[in-house]
Design a protein around this motif. Sequence first.
Motif, short mmCIF file in Angstrom:
data_model
loop_
_atom_site.label_atom_id
_atom_site.label_comp_id
_atom_site.label_asym_id
_atom_site.label_seq_id
_atom_site.Cartn_x
_atom_site.Cartn_y
_atom_site.Cartn_z
N LYS A 1 45.55 63.34 -107.82
CA LYS A 1 45.17 64.07 -106.60
C LYS A 1 44.36 63.17 -105.66
O LYS A 1 44.57 63.18 -104.44
CB LYS A 1 44.36 65.32 -106.94
N SER B 1 44.47 59.93 -105.34
CA SER B 1 45.36 58.95 -104.70
C SER B 1 46.15 59.59 -103.56
O SER B 1 46.30 59.01 -102.49
CB SER B 1 46.32 58.36 -105.73
N PHE B 2 46.63 60.80 -103.80
CA PHE B 2 47.39 61.48 -102.74
C PHE B 2 46.52 61.78 -101.53
O PHE B 2 46.92 61.54 -100.38
CB PHE B 2 48.03 62.76 -103.26
N ARG C 1 45.76 58.64 -99.57
CA ARG C 1 46.97 58.08 -98.94
C ARG C 1 47.43 58.98 -97.79
O ARG C 1 47.83 58.49 -96.73
CB ARG C 1 48.07 57.97 -99.98
N PHE C 2 47.39 60.28 -97.97
CA PHE C 2 47.80 61.21 -96.93
C PHE C 2 46.89 61.08 -95.71
O PHE C 2 47.36 61.11 -94.57
CB PHE C 2 47.77 62.65 -97.48
N SER D 1 56.40 66.79 -101.54
CA SER D 1 56.33 66.05 -102.81
C SER D 1 57.28 64.86 -102.82
O SER D 1 57.15 63.97 -103.65
CB SER D 1 56.64 66.96 -104.00
N ASN E 1 50.14 67.70 -110.60
CA ASN E 1 49.86 66.27 -110.60
C ASN E 1 51.09 65.38 -110.55
O ASN E 1 51.09 64.38 -109.84
CB ASN E 1 48.96 65.93 -111.78
N PHE F 1 51.91 65.15 -107.05
CA PHE F 1 51.00 64.27 -106.31
C PHE F 1 51.47 62.82 -106.40
O PHE F 1 51.40 62.05 -105.44
CB PHE F 1 49.58 64.36 -106.87
N THR G 1 54.59 61.59 -106.88
CA THR G 1 55.77 61.30 -106.04
C THR G 1 55.45 61.47 -104.56
O THR G 1 55.98 60.74 -103.72
CB THR G 1 56.94 62.21 -106.44
N ALA G 2 54.58 62.42 -104.22
CA ALA G 2 54.19 62.61 -102.81
C ALA G 2 53.49 61.37 -102.29
O ALA G 2 53.69 60.97 -101.13
CB ALA G 2 53.30 63.83 -102.67
N THR G 3 52.66 60.76 -103.11
CA THR G 3 51.97 59.53 -102.70
C THR G 3 52.97 58.42 -102.45
O THR G 3 52.88 57.68 -101.45
CB THR G 3 50.95 59.12 -103.78
#
Length: 628
Positions: free
Chosen positions: A283, A285-286, A289-290, A469, A500, A503, A505-507
Amino acid sequence: MPHGNAPTRPHVSICGYSTGTAQSERFRGPALADGAELWRLAGACGTLEVNSPYTYLMLSDHFAETCVIAERDGAAVGFVAAFIVPGRPDTIFVWQVGVAPQGRGRGLGKAMLAALLKRPGCAGIRYLEATVTPSNHASEALFRAFARDRGARCATERGYPEEVFPGDAHETERRFRIGPLSAPGAPRARAEPGLSRQEAHMHQTFERLESNVRSYCRDFAAVFTRAKDHRIWAEDGREFIDFFAGAGGLNYGHNPDDMKEKLLEYIGRDGITHGLDMATSAKESFLKRFNDVVLGPRGMTYRVLFPGPTGTNAVEAALKLARKVTGRTGIVSFTNGFHGMTLGALALTANPFKRSGAGVPLGHGTAMPYCGYMGDKLDTLAYLDRMVGDAGSGLDLPAAVIVETLQGEGGLNTASFEWLRGVADICARHEILLIVDDIQAGCGRTGPFFSFEPAGIKPDIICLSKSISGYGLPLAITLVKPEYDRFAPGEHNGTFRGNNPAFVTATAALRHWETPALQRATAVKAETVRQALTRIVASNPGLRGQVRGRGLMQGIAVGVPGLAKDVCAAAFDRGLIMETSGPASEVAKVMPPLTIDDAALTRGLEILADAAQAAVAAHADTMREAAD
């Protein structure tokens, strides 16, 4: 033509097919004396293979019990050649259907198929098969109309590929399987033993065990096993181009390598899968990055709220928060809007079929006319402004206005940027929170990351899900301006609001937004789609079509009831997956992955053009039948 029980190259070719009713023809089986006349009839049709008189003598001899000749005034005007499939005595394969010029326009094709099933040799027949090339629209119309009359299912699968006919310029064929057969006009029969392997699989497992509420598997009659980028493969080996993209949940295609690699690495080291809303490295990291890639460069300072993992959860969180912040209860939505299937979101959804599933009254929502809904007759912005600003309008000042910039499920209706700015201005002047539902139109679907960016507005709350995601894993976020971040700890929670693996793959997916490359490529592909759809509409006036949408979320609004669904069904038969949109499923919707390559995009649009032509032709035949 070799000796044996069946020809080695089954082929159906229809000449002058119509779905009307033949009334003055006599039907009988062939005899050896008919050989020369059948040969002449095949030549007169112009589309059948005329190998030699021996071919038709063999039909009259070996297959007499499974063939039909149509006569008028003592002359042959049509014939059907068929044979019982070896090892499957309940199935007849139709090899050729021919209609002479003087027999056209009378529904002779269907009448001969009906007569065929009455032949002594066809007493046990419950299924009819044939192979049809994609360009043979008349044959497709014949078999679909015949299935419809018999209340039978018409399934298709891959037939004989062109590569088995080297140097023959032969198109890849599709195998049609119709059955189980019943009397003309009888109700559609339920699936039962005798189906193809694919149909039997779907019947035995999904129809028997899964709830009746299932929908997409009814439109896409295949058991899918594998997918990569813009392609999907079925259990029976069929390959499809994907113009559906998981209803917008797969903007980056199926199983992107970089996301898959990160996901496998995370799972391989026993990374946290379930963590509620606890702090986890995935979470963290996402979020960083977001903020660095999406929010920061756009000057946005939103707080990120993680509701449950689906789009409707993001909407519910937005509605609860807007009501808490303002102390008001009402929400304004728009005509043809779609916001989800849970009760709060469903109250703001326009589709009456969806709303009826609630089983309870749906309140605290008021629908206003969307951009262009009233045509040129009404300024919908002035109407909205007056309704929310006039104490005598009967509308209590709402807590929020929720809007889609492009109505994905409502028919691809597109709001102008000027209109969106007007809505934002009305909300600001009346201290109403503006919620943009960017669940389907966001994450680059229309070009920029957020669909509202070109309008220059700054919503108070933004709902995202579907492709956030990047990999199709469930994830939703509700972005909230800091001053409206008013929930107390735990006031809105959920067991799965911290997914998680999603999170992770979304990152990884955010690499697509480090540069403007994807946005630029999407704009180019969007123009390709628009030009192709415009050509399809122009070349098929029977569609009564109108091109709608923006970015890679476009489609054709079809002015003939039911025809858009027929277009999508014909596309599926040809290897293209797409869905309909709109309150009456009147829009054939084109929504491929943003990452689809140019060759596949072009091929998919070619398939769509062919499907549209076939659907229009079949519809025209049906209309002639009704007129007769």
